[in-house]
Scaffold this active site. Structure first.
Site, mmCIF file in Angstrom:
data_model
loop_
_atom_site.group_PDB
_atom_site.id
_atom_site.type_symbol
_atom_site.label_atom_id
_atom_site.label_comp_id
_atom_site.label_asym_id
_atom_site.label_seq_id
_atom_site.Cartn_x
_atom_site.Cartn_y
_atom_site.Cartn_z
ATOM 1 N N CYS A 108 -91.109 -30.908 -114.356
ATOM 2 C CA CYS A 108 -90.049 -31.599 -113.609
ATOM 3 C C CYS A 108 -90.537 -33.015 -113.293
ATOM 4 O O CYS A 108 -91.638 -33.183 -112.751
ATOM 5 C CB CYS A 108 -89.720 -30.839 -112.325
ATOM 6 S SG CYS A 108 -88.560 -31.724 -111.264
ATOM 7 N N ASP A 151 -91.359 -26.330 -116.084
ATOM 8 C CA ASP A 151 -90.072 -25.757 -116.471
ATOM 9 C C ASP A 151 -90.242 -24.997 -117.782
ATOM 10 O O ASP A 151 -91.081 -25.350 -118.603
ATOM 11 C CB ASP A 151 -89.034 -26.881 -116.655
ATOM 12 C CG ASP A 151 -88.639 -27.530 -115.340
ATOM 13 O OD1 ASP A 151 -88.490 -26.811 -114.335
ATOM 14 O OD2 ASP A 151 -88.493 -28.769 -115.318
ATOM 15 N N VAL A 192 -87.564 -30.600 -141.851
ATOM 16 C CA VAL A 192 -88.722 -30.624 -140.964
ATOM 17 C C VAL A 192 -89.599 -29.393 -141.217
ATOM 18 O O VAL A 192 -89.095 -28.274 -141.363
ATOM 19 C CB VAL A 192 -88.285 -30.696 -139.480
ATOM 20 C CG1 VAL A 192 -87.499 -29.471 -139.066
ATOM 21 C CG2 VAL A 192 -89.497 -30.883 -138.575
ATOM 22 N N GLU A 193 -90.899 -29.606 -141.283
ATOM 23 C CA GLU A 193 -91.858 -28.505 -141.489
ATOM 24 C C GLU A 193 -92.107 -27.825 -140.141
ATOM 25 O O GLU A 193 -92.310 -28.491 -139.124
ATOM 26 C CB GLU A 193 -93.151 -29.079 -142.085
ATOM 27 C CG GLU A 193 -94.112 -28.031 -142.608
ATOM 28 C CD GLU A 193 -94.936 -27.459 -141.502
ATOM 29 O OE1 GLU A 193 -95.171 -26.221 -141.502
ATOM 30 O OE2 GLU A 193 -95.340 -28.230 -140.615
ATOM 31 N N SER A 194 -92.100 -26.483 -140.134
ATOM 32 C CA SER A 194 -92.037 -25.760 -138.859
ATOM 33 C C SER A 194 -93.325 -25.846 -138.038
ATOM 34 O O SER A 194 -93.279 -25.837 -136.812
ATOM 35 C CB SER A 194 -91.662 -24.293 -139.093
ATOM 36 O OG SER A 194 -92.691 -23.615 -139.762
ATOM 37 N N HIS A 207 -84.072 -31.653 -117.776
ATOM 38 C CA HIS A 207 -83.649 -30.749 -118.861
ATOM 39 C C HIS A 207 -82.703 -31.463 -119.821
ATOM 40 O O HIS A 207 -82.848 -31.382 -121.045
ATOM 41 C CB HIS A 207 -82.917 -29.535 -118.276
ATOM 42 C CG HIS A 207 -83.718 -28.715 -117.336
ATOM 43 N ND1 HIS A 207 -85.080 -28.821 -117.202
ATOM 44 C CD2 HIS A 207 -83.343 -27.717 -116.470
ATOM 45 C CE1 HIS A 207 -85.502 -27.959 -116.300
ATOM 46 N NE2 HIS A 207 -84.486 -27.278 -115.841
ATOM 47 N N GLU A 208 -81.700 -32.136 -119.249
ATOM 48 C CA GLU A 208 -80.669 -32.772 -120.082
ATOM 49 C C GLU A 208 -81.304 -33.847 -120.970
ATOM 50 O O GLU A 208 -80.925 -34.000 -122.142
ATOM 51 C CB GLU A 208 -79.589 -33.406 -119.189
ATOM 52 C CG GLU A 208 -78.790 -32.403 -118.366
ATOM 53 C CD GLU A 208 -79.419 -32.109 -116.999
ATOM 54 O OE1 GLU A 208 -80.623 -32.384 -116.817
ATOM 55 O OE2 GLU A 208 -78.687 -31.628 -116.117
#
Ligand SMILES: [Ca+2]
Ligand SMILES: [Ca+2]
Ligand SMILES: [Ca+2]
Ligand SMILES: [Ca+2]
Ligand SMILES: [Ca+2]
Ligand SMILES: [Ca+2]
Ligand SMILES: [Ca+2]
Ligand SMILES: [Ca+2]
Ligand SMILES: [Ca+2]
Ligand SMILES: [Ca+2]
Ligand SMILES: [Ca+2]
Ligand SMILES: [Ca+2]
Ligand SMILES: [Ca+2]
Ligand SMILES: [Ca+2]
Ligand SMILES: [Ca+2]
Ligand SMILES: [Ca+2]
Lengths: 165, 165, 165, 165, 165, 165, 165, 165, 165, 165
Positions: free
Chosen positions: D56, D63, D78-80, D97-98
């Site tokens: 936070c 969080d 994208v490679e994982s 968060h947003e």
């Protein structure tokens, strides 16, 4: 900061290691151990292994199972990446469900000399029936021997609901 | 009206306190206690802690677990906000799953001198296998010592279903 | 046709009664009882109370819990609408989770003199941790005293899965 | 036999690599891509990332979220393992968060230039409330631009059941 | 490092603040907002609020609901701790379920001037029946006005299973 | 490589065999066995059989059940494909639920001479009520005789939730 | 072929019978039995009855419950269609939840003289609280008498989760 | 009586056949078809294939997935036992998740010339992240071409909950 | 403080009223309404009624269903306690499942003149089959008329899983 | 009181009838209908039939499925007990899964001339794969013809999770 020093992870060669070679058939020799830092206080460690697969020894058809391995460590503990490779070695190996579970338990007993261990396999159905073998072991001469018997005698009084879907 | 007076919450400095400082590494010193108002009647308190995270001591990769801590209080009880900060202190600390659970249990025994305590960690999988250590303790010389053994001997006869999804 | 005559429901003033007044704070006096028609045969009655709410005594923040109350009646039984009002009286009352459960149990013991009773609260999390206290009681001098100990010693060997969602 | 030759995995340096270094703070530079072998046929790829954690920005409190990333690849994917390291870099980074969800989406758009992408975070509660941001994007000038609008306008008509336990 | 600077959190007085005062009755004035950093790209934010409680305006009996609030921010966003205090202000306030949901939506519209918002309450049963009101709103003159109508017209085609247990 | 040689699968004629003939009525003679390779170590094998169907002996209406068969092998083990054919032979056979379960258990005792066996049938409802018979057996003169009694005495303390949907 | 001959179903008049008359009020006289063909081997039979309804003796409001009846037969067994009619006879009968469960158990004891029986009712909530009575019985002078006590003493250590939805 | 005559099952050589040989690597040639008896009426057929496993082309580590294949048949339909053998042929084959799904779809298009087909793979996690590719196809020049686009554009608006356990 | 004044609850005579009389047979006359305070803004209200029971008009056997009623209010709204009494009046009334749902919908249309309404009943099985009727209505001349058609045309694309247990 | 008079149940001979004869093989002639009392208002009726079983036309092995039948009645409706007998007639009949579903749908179209109907079968796995056929129909020349196409084109965008257990 890290809680395990170099001495305490001696014997671990696979975890964090790049070019791991995957064995072609049943390979108990890949199993590795590390030292138990809490040997005077019995406790449980459980491995959840839902990605087990082997072959039917009669038809060659692949079998799938979720295996649970629970044990009380003695002086050594099995390292989880080596356990993964060991379980992977059944991938192209043929054996009955009941035999696989007994073999895995016996290999881990030889490897770690645990105080207690149990192995439970839950296979997917063939022809509408699925098979779930369960075996366990308590070290002879310890109080875990009686525990093993009690756990076997009280095994699975509440079978989970299975509907093949 | 409130059931606890000032005397009865003495020692609680974090709960309801603004500007809490979050520790950088393993910090058992943040733990706080308050007095048990029902010391003559044994009862259980369980903490559900599904937001635990630490680091792998070999690879540095983050690990995640849901931890359950259950105990029977003696004269003091652990305050939950300080427990939150303590568990948070593992965030950048490296240790094996099995070691983390034993360390947490031992710190709480030292802090509270409980009659009984158990700690169960359920980690997310790495390489298809997940590890769930469980340790417990009953205060020597009390009847909880035997309870601890019985609970260990009957531990987890019904492993939960895990499918890694 | 009805199985209970007027005599057998004597003492019930709230059930079926219109203008019930809701108490402002902790109000054990609202509890009512009725006679147990099967006193010679021990049996269990469980109340599921998922709508419990109280206040944190330190911060004033509301707390929420699902409470389960299980008991073996003696000569009198608690009437459920009065139990509802009693639990509602905690709505604006501040107390720790652990204290609330012990208070509820003790009030019901005083009210009904039951052979056995247990109270289990399961609260929602604050700061990522939730707390579940459990207390129980067996009437001294009866065989339920030993039952209480056994149930406590075997309490919650299979903690439910909690993920805060 | 393997379906991807050396040329086709060019640019992948982290997958299968031992001594991976874990970044200390927000690190979009660790992201890697590989070539899409089916560029003429639009299809979806979804990443399930239930082990996301950040801080936070006001309180420093950790969080936790489960993040879902769904996209339609353009020429690169994208490679994982690099995605894992990227998400891990939020571990000691503070943001609302947003903001986190929008940042992740924008970084992946810059990296891959996908035809479509959406990011949905589902966080654990603080003070009894949890927050779930959702953002999406369709490449301007393609038919995926309209798809993005339609998916946003029809977003989450059936919110999942949450009870904080 | 933190992604929001002081300027960007201006107006937030409750989050991270110690001595929060809890209002006695319906208190829309406690709501606070912060600036939306992604105003040019519409996205959703959902609040899961399973700990809502109010009073029946006729009987005074407490009501309980899980509320879901979903919105598309305009220039300002509601801060979640102030939202918690606002919802808490219904605790001793009497209103019908249907009225509560409309009031909450209207207060948030006045506060944030969002592009879109919807509020769905799911109450616990009284007398065997439970009530779930749902209202929504799209800002007039924007394309969200039509979205609001479409979402309402397609609301809840798959009612969840309820068995009152 | 395969773990079972020819000798060890002697007696298996149905598994992997093409033109299997399906019996028309109750046919215990189709059951086949193979040798137990771990006879000195007691362990459990469970069959999940959710596709059982028979007829009501009074009305001729078909009945459906999920059957669980759990046993501890002696020297011989039942082969699963022959078990499938045996259970299939009840398809056009009329018998009460309670009788079917006892018959199946008795046939398997005669076939395998197991140390322990239990059979649990869970039928679908007729007229709003469903019937679940459970029977078990421990080999007389072994410690499994007492186990059978204990498992019966502790049978099904937690009946599963049934709502006929 | 059918496993029960005419002699063995003597006494069954309702199963398969058209024009069944449904009783208006509490009617234990409709219960019928048939002979137990396995009287020398104790086993369990469970009835799942999720469609039970009666009336509140005070308010006349309908009550609903799921009832589980588990018993170990002696020489006679209750026929399930007659059990359905018997339970249906409570439909317009008023009695407390606790009384209903005891009455049902006592009627079945008188009817069948079983070795063991238990009855567990799980009612829907009124005013936010639901009530679940449980009673059991072991035939005096048999080992089932002690079983009854043990099952009562260990009753419901894991209350199911109830949220009134 | 059987609904399909000899002519109508022409081309099926594996179903009901004993000595099936299991292929060592990717083997599209094992796929077989039979005639669609309802060609003038479009309908869906879905295969649920939860036992898929392949190898990582970079590390050689085994991967596991549940695959769903849904299609609208044209004149021929894929026989399910041959599909099983085909999917089994990926067991020792290395390919990326995204490539496997596209290959399976393309092989089935070549085999059956279906009107519509979609393939969705849901893999188990590696390093905390799991990958779910989805591809689909509508026969060009038919109305299923537009259906394919619409289904892709509306794909997976409600991602399932994943917690890696 | 309460949000509804005396004027606004005019017409409610049953809610909070003690000696409610329960009707003997189908009684639409007990239904009551109150004024909709938000008539200019369309919104949904759903009633979950899992405790519905009626009789089979042919056999007299009791039927049970969970009914969901969803509507968009016009000027008046149905009061929930009167709805409870109305549904209770079917308790001793015989009608087919399909007829009951249409009757309930038509009675509520006559009572409230809603803009939209739908009624969905989910009955328990008889003879292994259960029946779920669904009917709906949109007020002629409003845009809800078209909504009714669209909701009917898209009804229940994902039937819930039913296994009669 | 009963809502259907004698005239309105004309044609129903099986419901409530004692000596029902169960057919030996596929028997569409047992189907019966009754009049639809609400012909001017389109509505849905769904049958949940989880107890369907047939035979494999190649191997003779029994197959099991849960079938869902949803339809919009025209002037006549299928009576559910006759539907039960009809589905039962597949018990000893051999046909492919895909053929069974189309046959059932076509028989019901011939019987009832419905406005719309769909049939969805969900079978248990053989060899690790399960098959779920879905077919539907809208009466030509009505608006249900287009509905049928739309429902087919949007069929099963969210396949249920299957793990063969
Ligand atoms: Ca199979
Ligand atoms: Ca299942
Ligand atoms: Ca992994
Ligand atoms: Ca899982
Ligand atoms: Ca919190
Ligand atoms: Ca949860
Ligand atoms: Ca919180
Ligand atoms: Ca939850
Ligand atoms: Ca109520
Ligand atoms: Ca429920
Ligand atoms: Ca159920
Ligand atoms: Ca519930
Ligand atoms: Ca999971
Ligand atoms: Ca039935
Ligand atoms: Ca079910
Ligand atoms: Ca499953």
């Amino acid at each position: 900061m890290t809680g395990r020093n170099q001495e305490e992870v001696k014997g671990i060669t696979l975890l964090g290691n790049q070019g791991t070679a995957y064995p072609d058939d049943y390979a108990p020799q890949v199993l590795e151990t590390f030292v138990n830092k809490h040997p005077n206080h019995d406790y449980f460690v459980k491995f959840n292994c839902p990605e087990f697969t082997s072959l039917c020894p009669i038809t060659g058809q692949p079998d799938f199972a979720a295996i649970t391995i629970s044990y009380v460590p003695g002086e050594r503990m099995v390292e989880s990446k080596s356990l993964k490779l060991y379980l992977f070695s059944f991938r192209n190996h043929g054996d009955f469900h009941e035999d696989c579970m007994n073999i895995i338990m016996n290999d881990l007993i030889r490897l770690m000399d645990p105080k207690y261990i149990e192995v439970w396999g839950k296979f997917t159905p063939r022809g509408g029936i699925s098979i779930d073998p369960y075996c366990n072991y308590g070290k002879p001469g310890t109080r875990w021997e009686e525990v093993a018997w009690n756990r076997l005698a009280n095994h699975d009084l509440y079978p989970e609901k299975i509907d093949n879907r």
